[in-house]
Enzyme design. Structure first.
Site, PDB file in Angstrom:
ATOM      1  N   LYS A 192      11.918 -29.409  40.375  1.00 14.19           N
ATOM      2  CA  LYS A 192      11.915 -29.795  41.654  1.00 14.19           C
ATOM      3  C   LYS A 192       9.941 -29.459  41.989  1.00 14.19           C
ATOM      4  CE  LYS A 192      11.016 -27.095  44.784  1.00 14.19           C
ATOM      5  NZ  LYS A 192       9.779 -27.916  45.887  1.00 14.19           N
ATOM      6  N   GLU A 266       5.038 -18.350  35.224  1.00 14.46           N
ATOM      7  CA  GLU A 266       3.401 -19.290  34.853  1.00 14.46           C
ATOM      8  C   GLU A 266       2.734 -19.043  36.059  1.00 14.46           C
ATOM      9  OE1 GLU A 266       1.840 -19.932  32.318  1.00 14.46           O
ATOM     10  OE2 GLU A 266       2.848 -19.944  30.893  1.00 14.46           O
ATOM     11  N   CYS A 300      -5.391 -22.531  38.512  1.00 16.95           N
ATOM     12  CA  CYS A 300      -4.776 -21.245  39.081  1.00 16.95           C
ATOM     13  C   CYS A 300      -5.545 -20.429  37.712  1.00 16.95           C
ATOM     14  CB  CYS A 300      -2.826 -21.532  38.252  1.00 16.95           C
ATOM     15  SG  CYS A 300      -3.471 -22.668  36.581  1.00 16.95           S
ATOM     16  N   GLU A 397      -6.600 -14.168  44.743  1.00 13.62           N
ATOM     17  CA  GLU A 397      -6.535 -15.516  44.377  1.00 13.62           C
ATOM     18  C   GLU A 397      -7.322 -16.202  45.786  1.00 13.62           C
ATOM     19  OE1 GLU A 397      -3.451 -17.591  42.864  1.00 13.62           O
ATOM     20  OE2 GLU A 397      -4.412 -18.902  41.519  1.00 13.62           O
TER      21      GLU A 397
HETATM   22  P1  NAD Z   1       4.400 -21.071  45.766  1.00 10.42           P
HETATM   23  O1  NAD Z   1       4.821 -20.637  44.962  1.00 10.42           O
HETATM   24  O2  NAD Z   1       3.824 -21.208  47.061  1.00 10.42           O
HETATM   25  O3  NAD Z   1       4.929 -22.521  45.226  1.00 10.42           O
HETATM   26  C1  NAD Z   1       5.099 -23.223  43.946  1.00 10.42           C
HETATM   27  C2  NAD Z   1       6.446 -23.479  44.129  1.00 10.42           C
HETATM   28  O4  NAD Z   1       7.548 -22.679  44.740  1.00 10.42           O
HETATM   29  C3  NAD Z   1       6.714 -24.763  44.973  1.00 10.42           C
HETATM   30  O5  NAD Z   1       7.998 -26.390  44.464  1.00 10.42           O
HETATM   31  C4  NAD Z   1       7.398 -24.044  46.291  1.00 10.42           C
HETATM   32  O6  NAD Z   1       8.334 -25.578  47.013  1.00 10.42           O
HETATM   33  C5  NAD Z   1       8.766 -23.584  45.457  1.00 10.42           C
HETATM   34  N1  NAD Z   1       9.125 -21.700  46.480  1.00 10.42           N
HETATM   35  C6  NAD Z   1       8.573 -21.861  46.688  1.00 10.42           C
HETATM   36  N2  NAD Z   1       9.361 -20.149  47.501  1.00 10.42           N
HETATM   37  C7  NAD Z   1      10.062 -20.504  46.155  1.00 10.42           C
HETATM   38  C8  NAD Z   1      11.427 -19.128  46.028  1.00 10.42           C
HETATM   39  N3  NAD Z   1      11.199 -18.331  47.140  1.00 10.42           N
HETATM   40  N4  NAD Z   1      12.298 -20.039  45.255  1.00 10.42           N
HETATM   41  C9  NAD Z   1      11.839 -20.979  44.364  1.00 10.42           C
HETATM   42  N5  NAD Z   1      11.041 -21.712  44.286  1.00 10.42           N
HETATM   43  C10 NAD Z   1       9.599 -21.294  46.294  1.00 10.42           C
HETATM   44  O7  NAD Z   1       3.060 -21.918  45.053  1.00 10.42           O
HETATM   45  P2  NAD Z   1       1.507 -23.080  45.152  1.00 10.42           P
HETATM   46  O8  NAD Z   1       1.285 -22.685  46.339  1.00 10.42           O
HETATM   47  O9  NAD Z   1       2.267 -24.349  45.355  1.00 10.42           O
HETATM   48  O10 NAD Z   1       0.600 -23.455  44.130  1.00 10.42           O
HETATM   49  C11 NAD Z   1      -0.353 -22.418  43.895  1.00 10.42           C
HETATM   50  C12 NAD Z   1      -0.041 -21.383  43.066  1.00 10.42           C
HETATM   51  O11 NAD Z   1       0.372 -21.931  41.377  1.00 10.42           O
HETATM   52  C13 NAD Z   1      -1.272 -20.251  42.445  1.00 10.42           C
HETATM   53  O12 NAD Z   1      -1.015 -19.379  43.353  1.00 10.42           O
HETATM   54  C14 NAD Z   1      -1.455 -20.800  41.754  1.00 10.42           C
HETATM   55  O13 NAD Z   1      -2.390 -20.299  40.761  1.00 10.42           O
HETATM   56  C15 NAD Z   1      -0.273 -21.586  40.991  1.00 10.42           C
HETATM   57  N6  NAD Z   1      -0.233 -22.843  39.704  1.00 10.42           N
HETATM   58  C16 NAD Z   1      -0.197 -21.164  38.280  1.00 10.42           C
HETATM   59  C17 NAD Z   1      -0.888 -22.636  37.222  1.00 10.42           C
HETATM   60  C18 NAD Z   1      -0.423 -21.554  35.664  1.00 10.42           C
HETATM   61  O14 NAD Z   1      -0.047 -22.347  34.660  1.00 10.42           O
HETATM   62  N7  NAD Z   1      -0.536 -20.600  35.434  1.00 10.42           N
HETATM   63  C19 NAD Z   1      -0.926 -23.453  37.490  1.00 10.42           C
HETATM   64  C20 NAD Z   1      -1.289 -23.923  38.251  1.00 10.42           C
HETATM   65  C21 NAD Z   1      -0.757 -23.203  39.421  1.00 10.42           C
END
Ligand code: NAD
Length: 790
Positions: A192, A266, A300, A397
């Site tokens: 997803k 991640e 990230c 962050e």
């Molecule tokens: P997010 O956690 O809000 O969402 C990520 C994904 O999870 C989306 O697809 C969202 O729809 C889904 N999601 C949200 N709530 C959920 C739940 N309760 N259960 C299952 N899925 C759920 O993050 P974001 O705002 O989309 O992305 C930013 C974050 O991602 C930042 O914190 C960033 O650091 C992190 N990130 C980490 C890496 C890494 O490799 N460590 C890489 C890229 C981004």
């Protein structure tokens, strides 16, 4: 005006990338049927859609099918149906499919890049030169892993149906990081994308159709948190791979606790960008621009904390400001744009809010004097100085174009400041003295360290974090393990400990009746509560008593393990010698331990002798492996070497099982110690005297104080305390199913690495209960990138 002056006064003209192909693709698709399930395009069962819009203008791009629980069921069913054939297909077959995906993506490289920039807002230079080429390389690189699977990962099998949930900041690249290793390993997937950025995943699904990916092997569903949660909670999924915020990562850790699902997270970061006074400052400024303003800081591993050595701080900041005022903020499709819009208004509001709070807490926030485009979610690059280590901009962050700056006096202070965060994703170290840089790198709590560089990634080099940045690695050899299940010799089901029916009958008199103490910081100590636990012989008589450890004893033991620096800093050869001594000393008392096993477990004399002998052999094995389970050197396409170092996880809690109480305990403690971890062990609740008898063996073996700590008592209770302890880095639990599930659920405070037997023990006597499978759990892989050349 002379020619030079004229040259400097010249403005860039706009250089827009053509978007007609992307617009035609957008116009030609039915986004109400955007779920790719079992090789077909489907509408959501509910008929619902969600909007995706263009960050540079706020205009609607498409109304995309919004998957609900029924759609996730269908996708998981399709993946499950496709699994047997796909996992049984040859590595060559799977490799050919991965290669075909990579090649097909190459043919549509430009469309992917333009769509990504339109949907996410990232500058076209980045999507064209970084995101898309790296994604393609990922598929082609993993074609090779598929083919070499049997050779490189013997005794492993694909983990099964994988649920993958990704964020919006690198939509296509994160998809590639997830899907390529899963397919190579023989898994099938339900992925997803994030709700802000669904488009390139839809194009990717079209590529799958054309590249001959069998139906059901790749399923791509669209939707928001609800769809994500439905994947995470689906009983038909055997592994969850998540990239996103630490907050959601913790929800997922809790939701999957006790389910037996394999999990990799991640998550976010607050990475340090450390500039020493002997750094090449101009290069460091360029690195910093890339470190924090790449993708508008929505990265990230963004170098969002600049730590600069005091003597050069002023000069360096001045250079940074000059460079910032030259950054071009504008349309993502303009090839001259450095900074595009943020992904969405909610993200823009969040960034503004954090800056306002940081300023309230004393930070001075500076922005270049530049105009922003009249529409879209743009934000100027921002430099915060006067930031105290506790300021929100130093701790949280931001995920936006905001750099928090602090200074340091010496190397120790730089390391301390860098590690003063709950995250541990990446770090960047700038110094012309490579000795200094390589001295600092291993001391940084981060999964990736770039020396004189930043944001270097490659499919062959693992990426992932420590602490609340999550666990697991993506890319390379270590990334493949995330999609494979190791063969482990499953042992008996562990039942919850019966409420103590204290054995009251006195023993046969030949044993000395005493209360064994706890073993903390190299000393035998009384338990905090001064209570003891009666230990029964196999015949139900009193064999002795052990201390009943409590919360305070665990805290003391963890503190002692944390304070022990001598063990993690010892050379591998040194550790190996100490483990050999342990084996020698146990061997000297083999008869005594065998007698104890007979007395406590009712084992035959022969079986007891065998268990002791195998325990000695296992200590020998790990003594020998201490200096052999080493890291690797990668040679990525960049002019750099990447050192994949094996580092200890840190302080590991171990809850040992009742079956084979000596061999089980030693099979868990020895690999942890071999890799330089310090240990807090809770031995078998029923037969703890085998562990307390070990105190003297340990005392005579030159193990530094605090390297191993033993707290006897109620396993389930002590395990709960360990799980909630935020200064513990890892926890291995062989206890009943409920205790295992709780250990996972309660570990979310610091996202410690938890390994449980899910309510089963192992057959410790088996040769498969030893070796690399255990050592791998005892290490973190840190990738240190060292560029070379003039
Ligand atoms: P997010 O956690 O809000 O969402 C990520 C994904 O999870 C989306 O697809 C969202 O729809 C889904 N999601 C949200 N709530 C959920 C739940 N309760 N259960 C299952 N899925 C759920 O993050 P974001 O705002 O989309 O992305 C930013 C974050 O991602 C930042 O914190 C960033 O650091 C992190 N990130 C980490 C890496 C890494 O490799 N460590 C890489 C890229 C981004």
């Amino acid at each position: 005006m002379n020619i030079l002056e004229r040259y400097h006064a010249m403005e860039y003209g706009p250089a827009p990338e053509a978007r007609n192909e992307a617009d035609a693709w957008l116009a030609g698709r039915d986004f109400a049927k955007a779920l790719f399930i079992d090789g077909a395009w489907k509408a959501a069962a509910s008929g619902k859609t969600f909007d995706t819009s263009e960050p540079s203008s706020g205009k609607l791009l498409a109304k995309v099918s919004d998957a609900g629980a029924a759609d996730i069921d269908a996708a998981v069913a399709a993946a499950a149906k496709a699994l047997p054939k796909w996992s049984a297909s040859s590595g060559y077959q799977r490799g050919k499919v991965l290669y075909a995906i990579g090649r097909a993506m190459q043919r549509h490289q430009r469309l992917f890049a333009v769509l990504e920039s339109i949907d996410n807002g990232k500058p076209i230079r980045e999507s064209r030169d970084i995101d898309v080429p790296l994604a393609i390389r990922h598929f082609i690189h993993h074609a090779g892993w598929a083919q070499t699977l049997e050779n490189d990962f013997p005794d492993h099998k694909p983990v099964g149906v994988v649920g993958q949930v990704i964020p919006w900041n690198f939509p296509l690249l994160m998809l590639a990081w997830k899907i390529a290793p899963a397919l190579a390993a023989g898994c099938t997937v339900v992925l997803k994308p994030a709700e802000f950025t669904p488009l390139t995943a839809i194009l990717f699904a079209e590529i799958c159709e054309r590249a001959g990916v069998p139906k059901g092997v790749v399923n791509i569903v669209q939707g928001g948190p609800e769809a994500g949660a439905a994947i995470v909670n689906h009983p038909g999924v055997q592994k969850i791979a998540f990239t996103g915020s630490s907050e959601v990562g913790k929800i997922i850790r809790k939701a999957t606790a006790g389910s037996g699902k394999k999990l990799s997270l991640e998550l976010g970061g607050k990475s340090a960008f450390i500039v020493f006074e002997d750094a090449d400052l101009d290069s460091a400024v360029e690195g910093l621009v890339d470190g924090i303003w790449f993708n508008q800081g929505q990265v990230c591993c963004a170098g969002s904390r600049l730590l600069v050595q005091e003597g050069i701080a002023e000069a360096f900041i001045a250079k940074v400001k000059v460079r910032m005022s030259r950054l071009r903020v504008g349309s993502p499709l303009d090839k001259n744009t450095d900074i595009g819009p943020l992904v969405d208004r909610t993200q823009l509001d969040r960034v503004k809010g954090l800056i306002a709070e940081g300023a309230k807490q004393g930070a001075i926030c500076w922005q270049p004097d530049a105009a922003l485009p009249s529409s879209g979610y743009y934000h100027l690059p921002t430099l915060a100085t006067g930031v105290s280590p506790a300021n929100i901009l130093a701790q949280e962050e931001v995920f936006g174009p905001v750099l928090a700056t602090m200074s340091f006096r010496n190397t120790e202070e730089a390391i301390e400041l860098a590690n003063n965060t709950r995250y541990g994703l990446a770090a960047s170290v700038w110094s012309e003295n490579v000795n200094l840089a390589l001295h600092v790198a291993p001391q940084l709590k981060a999964g990736v360290v770039w020396v004189n560089g930043t944001n270097m990634f490659d499919a062959a080099c693992g990426f992932g974090g420590y602490r609340e940045s999550g666990f697991g690695r993506e890319g390379g050899r270590e990334g493949m393990f995330e999609y494979l299940a190791a063969k482990l010799p499953v042992g008996p089901v562990i039942k919850p400990a019966a409420p103590s029916a204290s054995p009251v009958e006195q023993a046969d008199g030949s044993l000395i009746d005493r209360t064994a103490k706890l073993f903390i910081a190299g000393k035998q100590v009384r338990p905090d509560g001064n209570y003891s636990l009666a230990v029964a012989t196999a015949k139900g008589k009193l064999a002795g008593e052990v201390g009943l450890g409590n919360r305070k004893d665990i805290r003391d033991a963890v503190a002692a393990a944390r304070a022990c620096k001598a063990w993690p800093e010892a050379t591998a050869f040194n550790r190996s010698q100490v483990l050999y001594y342990l084996a020698e000393n146990l061997s000297g008392r083999a008869e005594e331990f065998a007698a104890r096993l007979v007395q406590l477990t009712g084992a035959t004399a022969k079986a007891a002798r065998e268990e002791v002998e195998q325990s000695i052999e296992r200590l020998f094995l790990y003594a020998g492996l201490s200096d052999k389970f080493e890291g690797r050197v990668h040679q990525p396409p960049a002019r750099a070497v990447t050192l994949a170092l094996h580092e200890p996880v840190g302080v590991i809690g171990i809850v040992a099982p009742d079956n084979a109480p000596l061999l089980g305990l030693i099979s868990l403690i020895a690999p942890a110690l071999a890799m330089g971890n310090t240990v807090v062990a809770v031995p078998s609740e029923r037969h703890p005297l085998l562990a307390t008898d070990l105190y003297q063996v340990i005392e005579y073996s030159d193990l530094p104080a605090g390297a191993i700590n033993i707290v006897t008592g109620r396993s389930a209770e002590l395990c709960g305390v360990l799980a909630k302890h935020d200064d513990l880095d890892g926890l291995w639990v062989f206890a009943d199913a409920d205790t295992c599930a709780k250990a996972e659920a309660d570990s979310i405070g610091n996202l410690k690495r938890v390994w449980t037997g899910n309510g089963r023990s192992l057959d410790w006597a088996s040769n498969d209960a030893a070796g690399e499978v255990f050592l791998r759990r005892a290490i973190e892989v840190k990738n240190v990138w060292v560029p070379y050349g003039d």
